[in-house]
Write an enzyme that holds these catalytic residues in place. Sequence first.
Site, mmCIF file in Angstrom:
data_model
loop_
_atom_site.group_PDB
_atom_site.id
_atom_site.type_symbol
_atom_site.label_atom_id
_atom_site.label_comp_id
_atom_site.label_asym_id
_atom_site.label_seq_id
_atom_site.Cartn_x
_atom_site.Cartn_y
_atom_site.Cartn_z
ATOM 1 N N ARG A 53 0.834 -1.204 0.000
ATOM 2 C CA ARG A 53 0.000 0.000 0.000
ATOM 3 C C ARG A 53 0.871 1.258 0.000
ATOM 4 O O ARG A 53 0.546 2.257 -0.650
ATOM 5 C CB ARG A 53 -0.923 -0.026 1.228
ATOM 6 C CG ARG A 53 -1.937 1.099 1.236
ATOM 7 C CD ARG A 53 -2.975 0.906 2.302
ATOM 8 N NE ARG A 53 -2.414 1.028 3.637
ATOM 9 C CZ ARG A 53 -3.083 0.761 4.756
ATOM 10 N NH1 ARG A 53 -4.348 0.349 4.691
ATOM 11 N NH2 ARG A 53 -2.519 0.892 5.931
ATOM 12 N N GLU A 66 -15.928 5.238 5.258
ATOM 13 C CA GLU A 66 -15.055 4.680 6.303
ATOM 14 C C GLU A 66 -15.083 5.613 7.498
ATOM 15 O O GLU A 66 -15.772 6.637 7.496
ATOM 16 C CB GLU A 66 -13.634 4.511 5.765
ATOM 17 C CG GLU A 66 -12.996 5.817 5.332
ATOM 18 C CD GLU A 66 -11.650 5.636 4.638
ATOM 19 O OE1 GLU A 66 -10.943 4.657 4.916
ATOM 20 O OE2 GLU A 66 -11.308 6.511 3.818
ATOM 21 N N LYS A 116 -2.552 6.882 1.076
ATOM 22 C CA LYS A 116 -2.353 7.171 2.503
ATOM 23 C C LYS A 116 -1.359 8.323 2.645
ATOM 24 O O LYS A 116 -0.215 8.141 3.064
ATOM 25 C CB LYS A 116 -1.886 5.911 3.229
ATOM 26 C CG LYS A 116 -2.236 5.917 4.700
ATOM 27 C CD LYS A 116 -2.184 4.519 5.270
ATOM 28 C CE LYS A 116 -2.116 4.504 6.776
ATOM 29 N NZ LYS A 116 -3.202 5.192 7.453
HETATM 30 C C1 PLP Z 1 -8.581 6.419 6.594
HETATM 31 C C2 PLP Z 1 -8.260 5.034 7.039
HETATM 32 N N1 PLP Z 1 -9.100 4.026 6.720
HETATM 33 C C3 PLP Z 1 -8.850 2.763 7.108
HETATM 34 C C4 PLP Z 1 -7.713 2.428 7.830
HETATM 35 C C5 PLP Z 1 -7.462 1.008 8.235
HETATM 36 O O1 PLP Z 1 -6.332 0.496 7.590
HETATM 37 P P1 PLP Z 1 -5.422 -0.644 8.255
HETATM 38 O O2 PLP Z 1 -6.314 -1.804 8.515
HETATM 39 O O3 PLP Z 1 -4.399 -0.943 7.243
HETATM 40 O O4 PLP Z 1 -4.896 -0.088 9.529
HETATM 41 C C6 PLP Z 1 -6.806 3.436 8.173
HETATM 42 C C7 PLP Z 1 -5.594 3.138 8.908
HETATM 43 O O5 PLP Z 1 -4.537 3.097 8.384
HETATM 44 C C8 PLP Z 1 -7.084 4.771 7.764
HETATM 45 O O6 PLP Z 1 -6.231 5.767 8.068
#
Ligand code: PLP
Length: 338
Positions: free
Chosen positions: A93, A222, A189
């Site tokens: 990612r 989300e 991200k």
């Molecule tokens: C906006 C957002 N959505 C979802 C997630 C969940 O991702 P992960 O399961 O990789 O921590 C995160 C965390 O990184 C996030 O910042």
Amino acid sequence: MVHCGVEETIMPVPSALQTLTANEVVEKLRALRARQPVKYWAFYSSQLGGIVTDPALMIIPFDDHMVHRGHGIFDTAAIEAGKIYDLEAHLDRFIRSARNSKLRLPARDEMRDIIVRTTAASGRREGSIRYWASAGPGSLGLTPAAGAEPGFFVMISAGLAYPDSWYAQGLRVMTTTYPIKPPLYAVTKSVTYLPNVLMQMEAQERGLDNGVFIDEAGNVGESSNMNVAFVSADGTLKHPKFDHILSGCTSLRLLELATALQGPRLIKAIEVCDIPVAEARAAREMLLIGSSVKVAPIVEWDGKPIGDGKPGPIARALRELLTEDMRSGRDRLIEVPY
Ligand SMILES: Cc1ncc(COP(=O)(O)O)c(C=O)c1O
């Protein structure tokens, strides 16, 4: 919309202005950390070319493009019982985020090696690894400075901690008043988390735990730094599509692990699909999912109960599956040479 009073926007500053020597700067950085202790155990900086363990020295130049223009990306992985969990998924990612952000990274093997060695230098067997890539310093321009050296940074910290009540009693959330990021920015991200920060602050100001983004078509997006998922009244585990939200590494892994729960008693089917808000509100369970929170039950949304308003069995069963995978998922664990 005004989100806080005028007095709260005023920042106190020291009245005497001095020009400081390098030693005084280090002293002041230490004093800052003494006033507000932090749980940061080790920090690698490509700009320093090494690792520091004194939090006062975990710094980045002010003119770094990540600082003044938000041109940087990050990702996070967990240290569990002395091993790093699912780092390859997080690196995948990170590399996608770098491509979307026109950022240069060290080679994948080098990043992995630096992450593992910084973890070892921290001596910590439980905690969080957060790493960043930046376009680098060199100007205050809108595009990176000519000849800017890209930066790579790794921080080993205690990570985010959530109250036990989130798991025992469940969370209360609200639909945020802040707009969801457009898909390109949501799937990347990047360090520009302003909507995410404002969403969580807004919820906390109302005595709630977090917010939920809804997209323009009225489908669930989300939460602030976590994904959400649902168990519908007929027992289907439903997760929003990943084309307009972050591809949560935890969600993606749980969608695989959840097949172990498929059967007449727990989960009837597993779907990644658009989830209209009205359908989501009628769910039997609502779940918050992420590397830091793992899996927590949401029991109230916009003042109305989800299901019977109590944590449900799927949230608990998925959390157990994930905990087990983090301890013994052989192909997803990296040994740290402490
Ligand atoms: C906006 C957002 N959505 C979802 C997630 C969940 O991702 P992960 O399961 O990789 O921590 C995160 C965390 O990184 C996030 O910042």
